[in-house]
Design a protein around this motif. Structure first.
Motif, PDB file in Angstrom:
ATOM      1  N   ALA A 115      -4.160   8.671  -2.272  1.00 46.41           N
ATOM      2  CA  ALA A 115      -5.225   7.440  -2.120  1.00 46.41           C
ATOM      3  C   ALA A 115      -4.359   6.139  -2.337  1.00 46.41           C
ATOM      4  CB  ALA A 115      -6.304   7.522  -3.278  1.00 46.41           C
ATOM      5  N   LEU A 116      -3.258   6.007  -2.555  1.00 46.70           N
ATOM      6  CA  LEU A 116      -2.827   4.631  -2.883  1.00 46.70           C
ATOM      7  C   LEU A 116      -1.563   4.619  -2.264  1.00 46.70           C
ATOM      8  CD1 LEU A 116      -3.449   2.188  -4.762  1.00 46.70           C
ATOM      9  CD2 LEU A 116      -1.990   3.019  -6.745  1.00 46.70           C
ATOM     10  N   SER A 117      -0.975   5.482  -1.459  1.00 49.59           N
ATOM     11  CA  SER A 117       0.348   5.163  -1.178  1.00 49.59           C
ATOM     12  C   SER A 117       0.555   5.149   0.721  1.00 49.59           C
ATOM     13  CB  SER A 117       1.292   6.191  -1.568  1.00 49.59           C
ATOM     14  OG  SER A 117       1.538   6.149  -2.921  1.00 49.59           O
ATOM     15  N   ASP A 118       1.326   4.526   0.895  1.00 49.98           N
ATOM     16  CA  ASP A 118       1.593   4.336   2.428  1.00 49.98           C
ATOM     17  C   ASP A 118       2.734   5.538   2.716  1.00 49.98           C
ATOM     18  OD1 ASP A 118       0.014   2.010   3.352  1.00 49.98           O
ATOM     19  OD2 ASP A 118       1.144   1.061   1.764  1.00 49.98           O
ATOM     20  N   ARG A 119       3.765   5.500   2.106  1.00 43.56           N
ATOM     21  CA  ARG A 119       4.956   6.391   2.354  1.00 43.56           C
ATOM     22  C   ARG A 119       4.952   7.039   1.064  1.00 43.56           C
ATOM     23  NH1 ARG A 119       9.303   4.015   2.792  1.00 43.56           N
ATOM     24  NH2 ARG A 119       8.852   1.980   2.221  1.00 43.56           N
ATOM     25  N   VAL A 120       5.889   8.197   1.007  1.00 38.97           N
ATOM     26  CA  VAL A 120       6.295   8.878  -0.096  1.00 38.97           C
ATOM     27  C   VAL A 120       7.786   9.464  -0.231  1.00 38.97           C
ATOM     28  CG1 VAL A 120       5.885  11.393  -1.323  1.00 38.97           C
ATOM     29  CG2 VAL A 120       3.840  10.032  -0.403  1.00 38.97           C
ATOM     30  N   ALA A 130      -4.565  -6.045  -2.204  1.00 38.56           N
ATOM     31  CA  ALA A 130      -4.987  -6.462  -0.970  1.00 38.56           C
ATOM     32  C   ALA A 130      -5.136  -8.235  -1.194  1.00 38.56           C
ATOM     33  CB  ALA A 130      -6.256  -6.014  -0.400  1.00 38.56           C
ATOM     34  N   ALA A 131      -5.539  -8.493  -2.188  1.00 34.97           N
ATOM     35  CA  ALA A 131      -5.800  -9.989  -2.712  1.00 34.97           C
ATOM     36  C   ALA A 131      -4.483 -10.650  -2.840  1.00 34.97           C
ATOM     37  CB  ALA A 131      -6.651 -10.029  -3.885  1.00 34.97           C
ATOM     38  N   HIS A 132      -3.502 -10.005  -3.169  1.00 34.68           N
ATOM     39  CA  HIS A 132      -2.207 -10.921  -3.407  1.00 34.68           C
ATOM     40  C   HIS A 132      -0.987 -10.487  -2.597  1.00 34.68           C
ATOM     41  CE1 HIS A 132      -4.405 -12.558  -6.930  1.00 34.68           C
ATOM     42  NE2 HIS A 132      -4.494 -11.617  -7.582  1.00 34.68           N
ATOM     43  N   GLY A 133      -1.268  -9.703  -1.696  1.00 33.49           N
ATOM     44  CA  GLY A 133      -0.229  -8.951  -0.926  1.00 33.49           C
ATOM     45  C   GLY A 133       1.061  -8.375  -1.602  1.00 33.49           C
ATOM     46  N   LEU A 134       0.633  -7.527  -2.852  1.00 32.40           N
ATOM     47  CA  LEU A 134       1.630  -6.846  -3.540  1.00 32.40           C
ATOM     48  C   LEU A 134       2.523  -5.671  -2.965  1.00 32.40           C
ATOM     49  CD1 LEU A 134      -0.371  -7.119  -6.785  1.00 32.40           C
ATOM     50  CD2 LEU A 134       1.472  -8.262  -6.204  1.00 32.40           C
ATOM     51  N   ALA A 135       3.736  -5.557  -3.409  1.00 29.36           N
ATOM     52  CA  ALA A 135       4.407  -4.463  -2.896  1.00 29.36           C
ATOM     53  C   ALA A 135       4.492  -3.836  -4.153  1.00 29.36           C
ATOM     54  CB  ALA A 135       5.890  -4.781  -2.407  1.00 29.36           C
ATOM     55  N   VAL A 161      10.815  -1.515   0.461  1.00 31.60           N
ATOM     56  CA  VAL A 161       9.116  -1.473   0.172  1.00 31.60           C
ATOM     57  C   VAL A 161       8.905  -3.055   0.750  1.00 31.60           C
ATOM     58  CG1 VAL A 161       7.142  -1.346  -1.306  1.00 31.60           C
ATOM     59  CG2 VAL A 161       9.162  -0.384  -1.746  1.00 31.60           C
ATOM     60  N   ARG A 162       7.790  -3.104   1.518  1.00 33.01           N
ATOM     61  CA  ARG A 162       7.278  -4.223   2.167  1.00 33.01           C
ATOM     62  C   ARG A 162       6.261  -4.848   1.593  1.00 33.01           C
ATOM     63  NH1 ARG A 162       5.659  -3.642   8.079  1.00 33.01           N
ATOM     64  NH2 ARG A 162       5.206  -1.464   7.334  1.00 33.01           N
ATOM     65  N   ALA A 163       5.924  -6.244   1.539  1.00 33.19           N
ATOM     66  CA  ALA A 163       4.803  -6.803   1.064  1.00 33.19           C
ATOM     67  C   ALA A 163       3.468  -6.016   1.658  1.00 33.19           C
ATOM     68  CB  ALA A 163       4.804  -8.474   1.476  1.00 33.19           C
ATOM     69  N   GLY A 164       2.559  -5.834   0.562  1.00 35.68           N
ATOM     70  CA  GLY A 164       1.304  -5.057   0.896  1.00 35.68           C
ATOM     71  C   GLY A 164       1.478  -3.536   0.970  1.00 35.68           C
ATOM     72  N   GLU A 165       2.735  -3.048   0.751  1.00 40.94           N
ATOM     73  CA  GLU A 165       2.749  -1.708   0.923  1.00 40.94           C
ATOM     74  C   GLU A 165       3.001  -0.935  -0.435  1.00 40.94           C
ATOM     75  OE1 GLU A 165       5.761   1.099   3.928  1.00 40.94           O
ATOM     76  OE2 GLU A 165       6.745  -0.651   2.973  1.00 40.94           O
ATOM     77  N   THR A 166       2.873   0.270  -0.344  1.00 40.41           N
ATOM     78  CA  THR A 166       2.979   1.262  -1.301  1.00 40.41           C
ATOM     79  C   THR A 166       3.973   2.400  -1.391  1.00 40.41           C
ATOM     80  OG1 THR A 166       0.736   0.693  -2.519  1.00 40.41           O
ATOM     81  CG2 THR A 166       1.871   2.632  -3.304  1.00 40.41           C
ATOM     82  N   ALA A 220      -5.617  -0.085   2.818  1.00 39.12           N
ATOM     83  CA  ALA A 220      -5.366  -0.536   3.952  1.00 39.12           C
ATOM     84  C   ALA A 220      -3.458  -0.469   4.169  1.00 39.12           C
ATOM     85  CB  ALA A 220      -5.900  -1.955   4.235  1.00 39.12           C
ATOM     86  N   PRO A 221      -3.389  -0.588   5.624  1.00 40.52           N
ATOM     87  CA  PRO A 221      -1.883  -0.667   5.997  1.00 40.52           C
ATOM     88  C   PRO A 221      -1.117  -1.897   5.560  1.00 40.52           C
ATOM     89  CG  PRO A 221      -3.116  -0.389   7.812  1.00 40.52           C
ATOM     90  CD  PRO A 221      -3.962  -0.020   6.630  1.00 40.52           C
TER      91      PRO A 221
END
Length: 524
Positions: free
Chosen positions: A484-489, A466-471, A302-307, A259-260
C-alpha cells in the motif's frame, strides 16, 4: 467441566475513567481464545488485570478465577507462585519487558530456578534448548547477549522462550508476533499450536492481526471501547460478523496505492556497498572473535516522492541498514544525501544535516521519553536545529504538527503514557515531520498497531509524502502495508539483497524462492 480461566465482570478504572467494563469470558483447558479490537479497546488491560500487573492506581473489580483460585486481589506471594509457573505471559513490547542489565540466558533461567528448582547449569542447558525451540539463530551465542544486541524479532522470541520455560497451563500472549516477519510468525504459530496440543496448554491470544487469529484461535472475542461486543467460533464470526464493530475490523485493510513520484524527481538518498558488522562474542584478547555481519554490500537509491520498502525475515539486516543510512550505525561503503557524501563526516559535521533525514522508530513507547510532555518531545529537534525560536513559537509549531498528524493539539501537554499505541506512533511521526525533512526512514511504524489504525497511519504517511515530496525508506514485515505504501521493494536475507524491483512485480511474481516463501507465508 469448569473452565481453566473464568472471567466475570472484570472492570478496570483509573480515577473516574473506566477502561474495561465488566468483561465476561471463559477459556477451557487446551483452548485458544483470541481477544481482538482496535487500539485502546481494553485488550491489554484485560490481560494485565488477570495477571495482577496493572499499576497501583488502577482500580480492579470483578473476578478472574484460574483453576478455582481467585486472582483478583490475591496477595503478591501467592500470585508469584502462579505467574511464570502455571500462567506464562508474552508482552507486547519486549524491549521494555526484558531487563537491559542481564543477559538473555540469565533472564530465561530465572523462572526455571525459581519455579522448577533447577541448578544454574541445568537452567542454562534448558535455556539453550528453549532458544532453539523458538528458532533463535545461533542460540549458543545469544545466551550471553544482552537485549539491546538483538533485533526486535529476536527479542520477541526470547520473550516467548521465557514464557514457555515452565510449560504453563495457560499462556497469555499479548501481540506475541508483532515484531516478527511473516515466515517466523508462521513457525511461531506452529510452535505454539504444537505446545498447546502436547502440553494441553490453553492460550489467550491478544492480537490485532486477524489473519493470525483465524489460523490459531478456536473462538474469538471482539472488544470496542472497553466492552465485549461479540464472541463466538472464529470462522463463523469472520464469515458472518453480527456486530458492526466486528464488520469494521474484518473490512479494515490498508487499501489503495500511493501516487508514483513525479517524473525526473531528484535522488535524495544513494547508498553504495554499505556494510555493517558487529563485534563477535566469546573471543580472547590475543584472538578476537570473528565479527558478525549484519549487512553485506547493499546498493540502493531513493528519489523525492518515492518509497523504497525493505522486507525480509527478522535478523535479515533491515533495521541495521536503516540505521546505517541515517548514520546512526558505523558502516562501510558510501552514503550520499542530496549529493553530499556523509560517510567521512564527523558527528559534529553531521549534526546540522540531520534536519534533512529523520527516523521513525519501531517502538514508540521506548523512543518517547516518559519524562517529557508529548509537545516537548515533538519540538525537541527544534531546540537543536532552530535555536532562534522562542518557547511560544515552538509550542505553536507543536500544535500545528499535532494537527498535521491528525491529533488533537490540545492533548500536546499530556505525557506519552496517556496516549494509545496508534497515537504514540503519530507523535513519533510528528517529531520527525516538524523539522521538514526530505528523507524519513520508517522502521516498522505500523507493526504494533491494529488494522484500523494501520490503515489510518498508511493514509497519513501517503498524504504527508504527497504534500512535502518526501522520500521514504519503509522497513516492514507486513507485506500488505508494504504494497500500500511502496513504489519499489528490496528483499534482504542474511544482510544481502536477494531481489529488488517494482512492488507489484516482486510481490506478485517473485523470482527468488526466498521471496516466494515470504509472500506465501503472508497470504496463507
Amino acid at each position: 467441566m469448569a473452565p481453566l480461566l473464568a472471567i466475570r465482570g472484570l472492570t478496570v478504572a483509573y480515577g473516574g475513567r473506566t477502561v474495561l467494563h465488566g468483561l465476561d469470558l471463559d477459556i477451557a483447558r487446551g483452548e485458544t481464545v483470541a481477544l481482538v479490537g482496535e487500539s485502546g479497546s481494553g485488550k491489554s488491560q484485560a490481560a494485565l488485570a488477570v495477571m495482577g500487573l496493572l499499576p497501583e492506581r488502577a482500580a480492579v473489580s470483578g473476578s478472574a478465577r484460574f483453576d478455582g483460585t481467585e486472582l483478583v486481589g490475591l496477595p503478591r506471594p501467592a500470585l508469584d507462585r502462579i505467574r511464570g509457573a502455571r500462567i506464562g505471559m508474552v508482552f507486547q513490547e519486549p524491549m521494555t519487558a526484558l531487563d537491559p542489565l542481564f543477559t538473555v540466558g540469565h533472564q530465561i533461567a530465572l523462572p526455571l530456578r525459581a519455579h522448577r528448582g533447577l541448578t544454574g547449569r541445568q537452567a542454562a542447558t534448558r535455556a539453550r534448548e528453549l532458544l532453539r525451540l523458538v528458532e533463535l539463530r545461533d542460540a549458543e551465542a545469544r545466551l550471553t547477549a544482552y537485549p539491546h544486541e538483538l533485533s526486535g524479532g529476536e527479542r520477541q522470541r526470547v520473550m516467548i522462550a521465557m514464557a514457555l520455560a515452565c510449560e504453563p497451563d495457560l499462556l497469555i500472549a499479548d501481540e506475541p508476533t508483532t515484531a516478527l516477519d511473516v515466515t517466523v510468525q508462521a513457525r511461531i504459530l506452529a510452535l505454539l499450536n504444537d505446545l498447546k496440543q502436547r502440553l494441553g496448554m490453553a492460550m489467550l491470544f491478544v492480537s490485532h492481526d486477524l489473519r493470525l487469529v483465524r489460523r490459531i484461535a478456536g473462538r474469538t472475542a471482539v472488544m470496542r471501547a472497553g466492552r465485549l461486543v461479540e464472541v463466538g467460533p472464529t470462522e463463523r464470526l469472520f464469515a458472518a460478523p453480527a456486530a458492526p464493530e466486528t464488520r469494521d475490523l474484518v473490512a479494515a485493510e490498508p487499501a489503495g496505492r500511493k501516487a508514483p513520484p513525479p517524473p525526473g524527481s531528484p535522488v535524495v538518498l544513494e547508498a553504495r556497498n554499505v556494510a555493517v558488522s558487529y563485534p563477535g562474542r566469546g573471543g580472547r584478547p590475543w584472538r578476537p572473535a570473528p565479527r558478525r555481519v549484519a549487512v553485506a554490500g547493499i546498493d540502493l537509491a531513493v528519489r523525492a516522492g518515492e518509497t523504497l520498502g525493505l522486507v525480509g525475515e527478522s535478523g535479515s539486516g533491515k533495521s541495521s541498514l536503516g540505521r546505517a543510512l541515517l548514520r546512526l550505525e558505523p558502516s562501510a561503503g558510501i552514503v550520499r544525501f542530496e549529493d553530499r557524501d556523509l560517510t567521512a563526516l564527523s558527528r559534529a559535521a553531521l549534526r546540522p544535516l540531520r534536519r534533512g533525514f529523520q527516523p521513525v522508530f519501531q517502538d514508540p513507547h521506548g523512543s518517547l521519553s516518559p519524562r517529557m510532555s508529548a509537545g516537548a518531545i515533538v519540538t525537541e529537534g527544534l531546540r537543536v536545529h532552530a535555536p532562534e525560536l522562542g518557547a511560544r513559537e515552538r509550542d505553536a509549531r507543536a500544535a500545528a504538527a499535532f494537527a498535521e498528524v491528525r491529533l488533537d493539539p490540545g492533548t500536546r501537554h499530556r505525557p506519552p503514557h496517556a496516549f494509545s499505541g496508534g497515537q504514540r506512533q503519530r507523535i513519533a511521526i510528528a517529531r520527525a515531520m516538524i523539522l521538514r525533512p526530505r528523507l524519513v526512514v520508517l522502521d516498522e511504524p505500523t507493526s504494533a498497531l491494529d488494522r484500523t489504525v494501520q490503515r489510518d497511519i498508511v493514509a497519513l504517511l501517503r498524504d504527508l509524502q504527497a504534500a512535502h515530496g518526501l522520500a521514504y525508506v519503509f522497513i516492514s514485515h507486513d507485506l500488505a502495508v508494504v504494497r500500500a505504501l511502496s513504489d519499489r521493494v528490496l528483499v534482504l536475507r542474511d544482510g544481502r539483497a536477494v531481489e529488488h524491483g517494482p512492488v507489484d512485480t516482486v510481490l506478485e511474481t517473485p523470482r527468488e524462492d526466498y521471496t516466494r516463501a515470504l509472500v506465501a507465508a503472508a497470504t496463507t
